[in-house]
Design a protein around this motif. Structure first.
Motif, PDB file in Angstrom:
ATOM      1  N   PRO A  52      -1.957  84.322  30.438  1.00 56.47           N
ATOM      2  CA  PRO A  52      -0.505  84.691  29.830  1.00 56.47           C
ATOM      3  C   PRO A  52      -0.294  83.818  29.010  1.00 56.47           C
ATOM      4  O   PRO A  52      -0.113  82.608  29.336  1.00 56.47           O
ATOM      5  CB  PRO A  52       0.312  85.167  31.021  1.00 56.47           C
ATOM      6  CG  PRO A  52      -0.619  85.443  32.329  1.00 56.47           C
ATOM      7  CD  PRO A  52      -1.714  84.548  32.196  1.00 56.47           C
ATOM      8  N   GLY A  53       0.260  84.119  27.832  1.00 53.48           N
ATOM      9  CA  GLY A  53       0.834  83.325  26.814  1.00 53.48           C
ATOM     10  C   GLY A  53      -0.171  82.153  26.001  1.00 53.48           C
ATOM     11  O   GLY A  53       0.431  81.284  25.321  1.00 53.48           O
ATOM     12  N   GLU A  54      -1.172  82.630  26.209  1.00 55.17           N
ATOM     13  CA  GLU A  54      -2.326  81.877  25.414  1.00 55.17           C
ATOM     14  C   GLU A  54      -3.482  82.471  25.063  1.00 55.17           C
ATOM     15  O   GLU A  54      -3.731  83.395  25.680  1.00 55.17           O
ATOM     16  CB  GLU A  54      -2.473  80.413  26.087  1.00 55.17           C
ATOM     17  CG  GLU A  54      -3.347  80.433  27.486  1.00 55.17           C
ATOM     18  CD  GLU A  54      -3.345  79.268  28.261  1.00 55.17           C
ATOM     19  OE1 GLU A  54      -2.263  78.674  28.416  1.00 55.17           O
ATOM     20  OE2 GLU A  54      -4.529  79.074  28.850  1.00 55.17           O
ATOM     21  N   VAL A  55      -4.402  81.815  23.945  1.00 53.40           N
ATOM     22  CA  VAL A  55      -5.519  82.487  23.820  1.00 53.40           C
ATOM     23  C   VAL A  55      -6.665  81.185  23.437  1.00 53.40           C
ATOM     24  O   VAL A  55      -6.049  80.284  22.913  1.00 53.40           O
ATOM     25  CB  VAL A  55      -5.708  82.950  22.327  1.00 53.40           C
ATOM     26  CG1 VAL A  55      -7.058  83.579  21.910  1.00 53.40           C
ATOM     27  CG2 VAL A  55      -4.500  84.449  22.392  1.00 53.40           C
ATOM     28  N   THR A  56      -7.648  81.294  24.131  1.00 49.19           N
ATOM     29  CA  THR A  56      -8.462  80.184  24.314  1.00 49.19           C
ATOM     30  C   THR A  56      -9.766  80.464  23.564  1.00 49.19           C
ATOM     31  O   THR A  56     -10.316  81.818  23.485  1.00 49.19           O
ATOM     32  CB  THR A  56      -9.037  79.695  25.373  1.00 49.19           C
ATOM     33  OG1 THR A  56      -7.821  79.363  26.416  1.00 49.19           O
ATOM     34  CG2 THR A  56     -10.102  78.634  25.473  1.00 49.19           C
ATOM     35  N   PHE A  57      -9.999  79.549  22.376  1.00 44.99           N
ATOM     36  CA  PHE A  57     -11.206  79.873  21.306  1.00 44.99           C
ATOM     37  C   PHE A  57     -12.270  78.675  21.747  1.00 44.99           C
ATOM     38  O   PHE A  57     -12.161  77.725  22.262  1.00 44.99           O
ATOM     39  CB  PHE A  57     -10.855  79.598  20.223  1.00 44.99           C
ATOM     40  CG  PHE A  57      -9.797  80.375  19.383  1.00 44.99           C
ATOM     41  CD1 PHE A  57     -10.116  81.347  18.656  1.00 44.99           C
ATOM     42  CD2 PHE A  57      -8.621  80.357  19.657  1.00 44.99           C
ATOM     43  CE1 PHE A  57      -9.285  82.271  17.804  1.00 44.99           C
ATOM     44  CE2 PHE A  57      -7.546  81.297  18.993  1.00 44.99           C
ATOM     45  CZ  PHE A  57      -8.087  82.292  18.101  1.00 44.99           C
ATOM     46  N   THR A  58     -13.489  79.256  21.743  1.00 44.94           N
ATOM     47  CA  THR A  58     -14.685  78.222  21.964  1.00 44.94           C
ATOM     48  C   THR A  58     -15.635  78.467  20.917  1.00 44.94           C
ATOM     49  O   THR A  58     -15.766  79.541  20.356  1.00 44.94           O
ATOM     50  CB  THR A  58     -15.367  78.668  23.489  1.00 44.94           C
ATOM     51  OG1 THR A  58     -15.869  80.333  23.458  1.00 44.94           O
ATOM     52  CG2 THR A  58     -14.305  78.553  24.437  1.00 44.94           C
ATOM     53  N   TRP A  59     -16.388  77.552  20.790  1.00 44.94           N
ATOM     54  CA  TRP A  59     -17.445  77.436  19.897  1.00 44.94           C
ATOM     55  C   TRP A  59     -18.686  76.311  20.154  1.00 44.94           C
ATOM     56  O   TRP A  59     -18.405  75.353  21.051  1.00 44.94           O
ATOM     57  CB  TRP A  59     -17.001  77.176  18.447  1.00 44.94           C
ATOM     58  CG  TRP A  59     -16.385  76.013  18.445  1.00 44.94           C
ATOM     59  CD1 TRP A  59     -17.016  74.805  17.883  1.00 44.94           C
ATOM     60  CD2 TRP A  59     -14.936  75.595  18.453  1.00 44.94           C
ATOM     61  NE1 TRP A  59     -16.088  73.734  18.004  1.00 44.94           N
ATOM     62  CE2 TRP A  59     -14.794  74.109  18.455  1.00 44.94           C
ATOM     63  CE3 TRP A  59     -13.854  76.352  19.062  1.00 44.94           C
ATOM     64  CZ2 TRP A  59     -13.517  73.492  18.586  1.00 44.94           C
ATOM     65  CZ3 TRP A  59     -12.787  75.826  19.223  1.00 44.94           C
ATOM     66  CH2 TRP A  59     -12.527  74.507  18.931  1.00 44.94           C
ATOM     67  N   ASP A  60     -19.731  76.430  19.686  1.00 40.94           N
ATOM     68  CA  ASP A  60     -20.725  75.550  20.116  1.00 40.94           C
ATOM     69  C   ASP A  60     -20.630  74.345  18.889  1.00 40.94           C
ATOM     70  O   ASP A  60     -20.330  74.707  17.758  1.00 40.94           O
ATOM     71  CB  ASP A  60     -22.243  76.262  20.039  1.00 40.94           C
ATOM     72  CG  ASP A  60     -22.512  76.974  21.279  1.00 40.94           C
ATOM     73  OD1 ASP A  60     -21.741  76.862  22.116  1.00 40.94           O
ATOM     74  OD2 ASP A  60     -23.431  77.922  21.272  1.00 40.94           O
ATOM     75  N   ASP A  61     -20.936  73.163  19.407  1.00 40.79           N
ATOM     76  CA  ASP A  61     -21.277  72.106  18.442  1.00 40.79           C
ATOM     77  C   ASP A  61     -22.494  72.241  17.527  1.00 40.79           C
ATOM     78  O   ASP A  61     -23.450  72.062  18.014  1.00 40.79           O
ATOM     79  CB  ASP A  61     -21.360  70.964  19.218  1.00 40.79           C
ATOM     80  CG  ASP A  61     -21.358  69.590  18.593  1.00 40.79           C
ATOM     81  OD1 ASP A  61     -21.026  69.460  17.212  1.00 40.79           O
ATOM     82  OD2 ASP A  61     -21.722  68.585  18.863  1.00 40.79           O
TER      83      ASP A  61
END
Length: 213
Positions: A126-135
């Motif tokens: 709740p209250g956040e969005v996590t973004f991920t990606w590869d280097d």
């Protein structure tokens, strides 16, 4: 009623038919009164206005992102106008008179910096969005210090939350805090990269939609 002085070739003052005459700094002039348009709201005009409206509603809440994302396209125009032109010409779908913005092609940033590799998102907390990606800092013209540009767009509220200088490309994750009022709303998620000096950006990537917690 118009009056003609000095014969037909002399000065005309006033209106005769659809011809209007006058004098400016001693120079006589004639001009034709424009024909009235019986129906200015033609199908083409209505469609163009509708396209313009949906594009404007999409870009206005995301202005801060666009100002960085279209910096290199602001030649004799603003970043916002450059984005308007691109989206209008490349990312409008639907059947007249109902048009929509295709988020997948409606770029919020445009540039030749290496883009995002294998991006993902998580809205479970709740209250956040996590973004991920590869280097991918070793590929193309990417830099290890490139910053993530992250966007959470809430169409129903016509607003967005963005992180314009987020984590380095090598970090691979960044969390964006969103208001509690977004809970239950559908949000649209975007990401791009920008060099530390802001000189180059990548094309933005649409990461899909989700329901905010």
């Amino acid at each position: 009623m118009g009056k003609i002085a000095q014969g037909i070739l002399g000065g005309l003052s006033g209106k005769v038919g659809n011809v209007i005459g006058g004098s400016w700094k001693g120079i006589d002039y004639l001009r034709i009164k424009p024909s009235s348009v019986a129906n200015p709201r033609t199908v083409g005009q209505v469609n163009q206005r509708n396209k313009f409206t949906v594009t404007l509603e999409y870009l206005q809440p995301n202005l801060a992102f666009v100002q960085k994302g279209y910096k290199n396209y602001a030649v004799k125009q603003t970043q916002f106008n450059a984005a308007m032109s691109y989206v209008l010409n490349n990312a409008i779908t639907g059947v007249e008179p109902n048009f929509n913005v295709d988020f997948a092609t409606a770029l919020l940033s445009r540039g030749n910096l290496s883009g995002v590799l294998n991006p993902g998102t998580d809205l479970a907390t709740p209250g956040e969005v996590t973004f991920t990606w590869d280097d991918n800092s070793a590929e193309g013209n990417a830099n290890s210090t490139d910053k993530a540009m992250l966007l959470v767009y809430n169409p129903s509220k016509k607003e967005s939350i963005s992180q314009l200088e987020g984590a380095d490309r090598t970090v691979g994750t960044e969390t964006v805090i969103i208001p509690s009022t977004y809970a239950g709303d559908t949000v649209e998620l975007f990401m791009a990269f920008i060099e530390t000096d802001g000189s180059r950006v990548s094309n933005s990537v649409y990461l899909g939609s989700g329901t905010a917690s």
